[in-house]
Design a protein around this motif. Structure first.
Motif, PDB file in Angstrom:
ATOM      1  N   THR A 196       0.592  -1.138  -0.152  1.00  0.00           N
ATOM      2  CA  THR A 196      -0.072  -0.239   0.025  1.00  0.00           C
ATOM      3  C   THR A 196       0.910   1.240   0.116  1.00  0.00           C
ATOM      4  OG1 THR A 196      -1.619  -1.063   1.315  1.00  0.00           O
ATOM      5  CG2 THR A 196      -1.800   1.486   1.126  1.00  0.00           C
ATOM      6  N   THR A 197       0.650   2.138  -0.853  1.00  0.00           N
ATOM      7  CA  THR A 197       1.319   3.464  -0.609  1.00  0.00           C
ATOM      8  C   THR A 197       0.109   4.447  -0.432  1.00  0.00           C
ATOM      9  OG1 THR A 197       2.765   2.987  -2.696  1.00  0.00           O
ATOM     10  CG2 THR A 197       2.392   5.122  -2.051  1.00  0.00           C
ATOM     11  N   PHE A 198       0.514   5.351   0.802  1.00  0.00           N
ATOM     12  CA  PHE A 198      -0.416   6.472   1.234  1.00  0.00           C
ATOM     13  C   PHE A 198       0.677   7.514   1.477  1.00  0.00           C
ATOM     14  CE2 PHE A 198       0.072   5.791   5.663  1.00  0.00           C
ATOM     15  CZ  PHE A 198       0.456   4.398   5.774  1.00  0.00           C
ATOM     16  N   LEU A 199      -0.249   8.851   1.773  1.00  0.00           N
ATOM     17  CA  LEU A 199       0.506   9.993   1.994  1.00  0.00           C
ATOM     18  C   LEU A 199      -0.510  10.561   3.111  1.00  0.00           C
ATOM     19  CD1 LEU A 199       1.217  11.619  -1.374  1.00  0.00           C
ATOM     20  CD2 LEU A 199       3.150  10.313   0.312  1.00  0.00           C
ATOM     21  N   ILE A 200       0.201  11.312   4.262  1.00  0.00           N
ATOM     22  CA  ILE A 200      -0.444  11.930   5.204  1.00  0.00           C
ATOM     23  C   ILE A 200       0.083  13.251   5.456  1.00  0.00           C
ATOM     24  CG2 ILE A 200      -1.070  11.829   7.840  1.00  0.00           C
ATOM     25  CD1 ILE A 200      -0.848   8.720   7.325  1.00  0.00           C
ATOM     26  N   ASP A 201      -0.652  14.438   5.640  1.00  0.00           N
ATOM     27  CA  ASP A 201      -0.397  15.638   6.033  1.00  0.00           C
ATOM     28  C   ASP A 201      -1.096  16.287   6.869  1.00  0.00           C
ATOM     29  OD1 ASP A 201       1.268  17.864   5.675  1.00  0.00           O
ATOM     30  OD2 ASP A 201       0.420  18.586   3.731  1.00  0.00           O
ATOM     31  N   ASP A 202      -0.862  17.225   7.564  1.00  0.00           N
ATOM     32  CA  ASP A 202      -1.445  18.038   8.538  1.00  0.00           C
ATOM     33  C   ASP A 202      -2.279  17.501   9.424  1.00  0.00           C
ATOM     34  OD1 ASP A 202      -2.059  20.889   9.184  1.00  0.00           O
ATOM     35  OD2 ASP A 202      -3.459  21.173   7.770  1.00  0.00           O
ATOM     36  N   VAL A 203      -1.817  16.792  10.436  1.00  0.00           N
ATOM     37  CA  VAL A 203      -2.721  16.158  11.222  1.00  0.00           C
ATOM     38  C   VAL A 203      -2.753  16.689  12.302  1.00  0.00           C
ATOM     39  CG1 VAL A 203      -2.830  13.901  12.809  1.00  0.00           C
ATOM     40  CG2 VAL A 203      -2.099  13.542  10.589  1.00  0.00           C
ATOM     41  N   ARG A 204      -3.932  17.111  12.788  1.00  0.00           N
ATOM     42  CA  ARG A 204      -3.993  18.148  14.103  1.00  0.00           C
ATOM     43  C   ARG A 204      -5.109  17.522  15.175  1.00  0.00           C
ATOM     44  NH1 ARG A 204      -4.817  24.138  11.840  1.00  0.00           N
ATOM     45  NH2 ARG A 204      -3.191  23.970   9.956  1.00  0.00           N
ATOM     46  N   LEU A 205      -4.562  17.976  16.488  1.00  0.00           N
ATOM     47  CA  LEU A 205      -5.376  17.499  17.461  1.00  0.00           C
ATOM     48  C   LEU A 205      -6.267  18.833  17.707  1.00  0.00           C
ATOM     49  CD1 LEU A 205      -6.360  15.494  19.593  1.00  0.00           C
ATOM     50  CD2 LEU A 205      -4.600  16.417  21.195  1.00  0.00           C
ATOM     51  N   LEU A 206      -7.412  18.965  17.409  1.00  0.00           N
ATOM     52  CA  LEU A 206      -8.262  20.361  17.564  1.00  0.00           C
ATOM     53  C   LEU A 206      -8.780  20.460  19.014  1.00  0.00           C
ATOM     54  CD1 LEU A 206     -10.139  20.245  14.194  1.00  0.00           C
ATOM     55  CD2 LEU A 206      -8.241  21.899  14.899  1.00  0.00           C
ATOM     56  N   PRO A 207      -8.924  21.726  19.446  1.00  0.00           N
ATOM     57  CA  PRO A 207      -9.472  22.028  20.910  1.00  0.00           C
ATOM     58  C   PRO A 207     -10.818  21.489  20.862  1.00  0.00           C
ATOM     59  CG  PRO A 207      -8.658  23.869  19.798  1.00  0.00           C
ATOM     60  CD  PRO A 207      -8.345  22.893  18.850  1.00  0.00           C
ATOM     61  N   GLY A 208     -11.328  21.196  22.174  1.00  0.00           N
ATOM     62  CA  GLY A 208     -12.475  20.848  22.289  1.00  0.00           C
ATOM     63  C   GLY A 208     -12.596  19.286  22.457  1.00  0.00           C
ATOM     64  N   VAL A 209     -11.539  18.524  22.348  1.00  0.00           N
ATOM     65  CA  VAL A 209     -11.481  17.129  22.237  1.00  0.00           C
ATOM     66  C   VAL A 209     -11.716  16.787  23.761  1.00  0.00           C
ATOM     67  CG1 VAL A 209      -9.987  16.942  20.463  1.00  0.00           C
ATOM     68  CG2 VAL A 209      -9.059  16.927  22.477  1.00  0.00           C
ATOM     69  N   VAL A 210     -12.062  15.530  23.862  1.00  0.00           N
ATOM     70  CA  VAL A 210     -11.995  14.416  25.065  1.00  0.00           C
ATOM     71  C   VAL A 210     -10.818  13.852  25.158  1.00  0.00           C
ATOM     72  CG1 VAL A 210     -13.014  12.851  26.635  1.00  0.00           C
ATOM     73  CG2 VAL A 210     -14.405  14.581  25.416  1.00  0.00           C
ATOM     74  N   SER A 211      -9.706  13.925  25.940  1.00  0.00           N
ATOM     75  CA  SER A 211      -8.419  13.498  25.894  1.00  0.00           C
ATOM     76  C   SER A 211      -8.115  12.640  27.272  1.00  0.00           C
ATOM     77  CB  SER A 211      -7.372  14.564  25.965  1.00  0.00           C
ATOM     78  OG  SER A 211      -6.315  13.950  26.143  1.00  0.00           O
ATOM     79  N   GLY A 212      -7.967  11.501  27.293  1.00  0.00           N
ATOM     80  CA  GLY A 212      -7.892  10.674  28.603  1.00  0.00           C
ATOM     81  C   GLY A 212      -9.151  10.835  29.565  1.00  0.00           C
TER      82      GLY A 212
END
Ligand SMILES: [Ca+2]
Ligand SMILES: [Ca+2]
Length: 366
Positions: free
Chosen positions: A9-25
């Protein structure tokens, strides 16, 4: 965030963000300053007194040489140190070298061609992003030696923890000719580079290497000053609470900074029973405020004030601070949580020293 691929498989990923307002842990939160930066649409604004802290001045730490004995020996008050190419290079505290007060510093290279430079220096603690400026008056006293091509000048040198030089800057204006009268040699605001632990203030006389004869220059009324500075990407804290970066400020008289949504406001009304949380490491005093703007009306509210964050041994350490959002509403009932322009403002109102902040968030958990 997790990506799984299968063979071929070939794939590209760009600009991954964790946005405000998330539920973390399991924690409902919005993060406003951390290693990943500040939210989109927000900026850091700063405010400070137009003042400088004088490490050295004509009346502080022997910048005018009056604290040393004017007896023709090197300044003996303990602030200045001698650095030379060897031999007969000297620095002498004496009345004849005074521009003001009762003493100044006369510096001489050796007469031998190898003894071609001499410097007097003072050294202070400094960190990346700190801002310094310096000045001194220098002259070539008529009737004393001056080898053609010689120079006398002011230098700021930044050094790492091992006293290796990271970089230096010299005054553009300098003494270059025999009989040149008192000349102001200045270095404007200069930022310490990455890795800095010391700043060294140097008064230098230098003749062309290998030329025989002596060059003599006099110095007086020296200043080394430090201004307010802000470094949101300080990567040299020995124990950052989150990631590797912290926000470090050096405060002279008063300064502050905050995170502001520049063209909008943000709705934090869901956190009315939540908390403003962050890490603080401060030598001085800090107050924490937030600000709302509703239909052009600004409301600022203070939630807490803190003294130096010292431990039981008196060391300044990181402390986790938690402020109930209700504290801000108690301070100013008109604060509008649904139109927050600044979710975090910190101001040092009184004192001169560094303070650092990390991992600023609004959260539903204390
Ligand atoms: Ca003086
Ligand atoms: Ca961090």
């Amino acid at each position: 965030f997790k990506v799984t691929a299968i063979t071929g498989t070939t794939f590209l990923i760009d600009d991954v963000r964790l946005l405000p307002g998330v539920v973390s842990g399991g924690e409902t939160q919005e993060v406003f300053y951390w290693d990943a930066g500040i939210p989109p649409g927000a900026d850091v604004w700063v405010w400070w007194a137009s003042e400088y802290w004088s490490h050295v001045s004509p009346s502080v730490n022997d910048g005018g040489f009056e604290e040393s004995t004017p007896n023709g020996t090197f300044p003996d008050a303990g602030y200045w140190h001698l650095q030379t190419s060897g031999g007969d290079c000297t620095g002498q505290c004496m009345g004849a070298a005074a521009r003001s007060g009762t003493a100044g510093l006369r510096m001489k290279t050796g007469t031998d061609g190898a003894e071609y430079w001499v410097a007097a220096f003072q050294e202070y603690e400094a960190y990346a992003g700190d801002i310094f400026r310096a000045q001194v008056y220098a002259r070539q006293p008529s009737g004393y030696g001056w080898v053609s091509g010689s120079e006398a000048y002011l230098q700021l040198e930044f050094q790492d923890a091992w006293h290796d030089c990271l970089g230096s800057i010299t005054s553009a204006t300098r003494v270059t000719s025999s009989g040149q009268g008192w000349t102001l040699c200045e270095i404007g605001d200069t930022q310490a580079p990455y890795g800095t632990r010391y700043v060294r203030l140097k008064l230098v006389v230098r003749k062309p290497s290998g030329s025989s004869g002596q060059s003599v220059c006099e110095f007086d009324d020296c200043r080394l000053q430090q201004g307010n500075s802000f470094n949101g990407d300080f990567t040299e804290d020995p124990s950052p609470p989150e990631g590797t970066k912290v926000f470090r400020s050096f405060c002279v008289y008063w300064s502050g900074w905050g995170i502001f949504f520049t063209n909008s406001t943000t709705n934090l009304s869901a956190y009315s029973n939540g908390y403003v949380k962050f890490w603080l490491k401060s030598h001085g005093y800090n107050k924490i405020e937030v600000q709302s703007v509703t239909a052009g009306v600004t409301n600022t509210a203070c939630g807490a004030s803190y003294g130096p964050t010292t431990n039981g041994q008196g060391e300044v350490v990181w402390q986790h601070k938690v402020i109930p959002v209700q504290n801000f509403l108690t301070d100013n009932a008109s604060l509008d949580l649904s139109h927050i322009q600044s979710p975090f403002m910190i101001t040092d109102p009184t004192y001169d020293h560094a303070y650092s902040v990390d991992d600023v968030k609004w959260s539903m958990s204390p």
